[in-house]
Design a protein around this motif. Structure first.
Motif, mmCIF file in Angstrom:
data_model
loop_
_atom_site.group_PDB
_atom_site.id
_atom_site.type_symbol
_atom_site.label_atom_id
_atom_site.label_comp_id
_atom_site.label_asym_id
_atom_site.label_seq_id
_atom_site.Cartn_x
_atom_site.Cartn_y
_atom_site.Cartn_z
ATOM 1 N N PHE A 164 -25.363 -23.086 -1.904
ATOM 2 C CA PHE A 164 -23.728 -23.517 -1.935
ATOM 3 C C PHE A 164 -22.953 -22.344 -1.559
ATOM 4 O O PHE A 164 -22.156 -22.301 -0.800
ATOM 5 N N TRP A 212 -20.632 -21.508 1.773
ATOM 6 C CA TRP A 212 -19.283 -21.499 1.642
ATOM 7 C C TRP A 212 -18.730 -20.327 2.458
ATOM 8 O O TRP A 212 -17.984 -20.297 2.956
ATOM 9 N N SER A 253 -11.033 -19.006 -3.493
ATOM 10 C CA SER A 253 -12.384 -18.905 -4.044
ATOM 11 C C SER A 253 -12.979 -17.931 -4.786
ATOM 12 O O SER A 253 -13.556 -18.168 -5.803
#
Length: 88
Positions: free
Chosen positions: A12, A16, A39
């Motif tokens: 993931f 990202w 983030s």
């Protein structure tokens, strides 16, 4: 024995980073840097409140959270100059 995140967590995170990099070309460098800053802030908060092993551990909890938040603030501050650097 220290718990480590599942492989899906790393997949993931890699996806990202690729998505944020793609935002640079699709939208602008400013948008990309601000999304990356947000983030990092979210990741720092996750590191602060989730149990050990839920997110990757680098150093102590305090050091990780402080590093993520400091980098997020620096990127958010510097993002305003991202387009200026690309236009030169």
């Amino acid at each position: 024995m220290e718990r480590v995140p599942r492989d899906g967590t790393y997949i993931f995170l890699a996806g990202w980073v690729i998505l944020v990099t793609g935002l640079t070309f699709a939208a602008s460098a400013v948008v990309s840097m601000r999304v990356l800053a947000a983030s990092l802030l979210v990741f720092g908060l996750l590191r602060a409140f989730l149990p050990a092993g839920a997110v990757p551990v680098i150093r102590s909890r305090f050091f990780d959270v402080a590093s993520y938040c400091a980098l997020a603030l620096a990127l958010a501050y510097l993002s305003g100059w991202a387009d200026v650097a690309l236009r030169s």
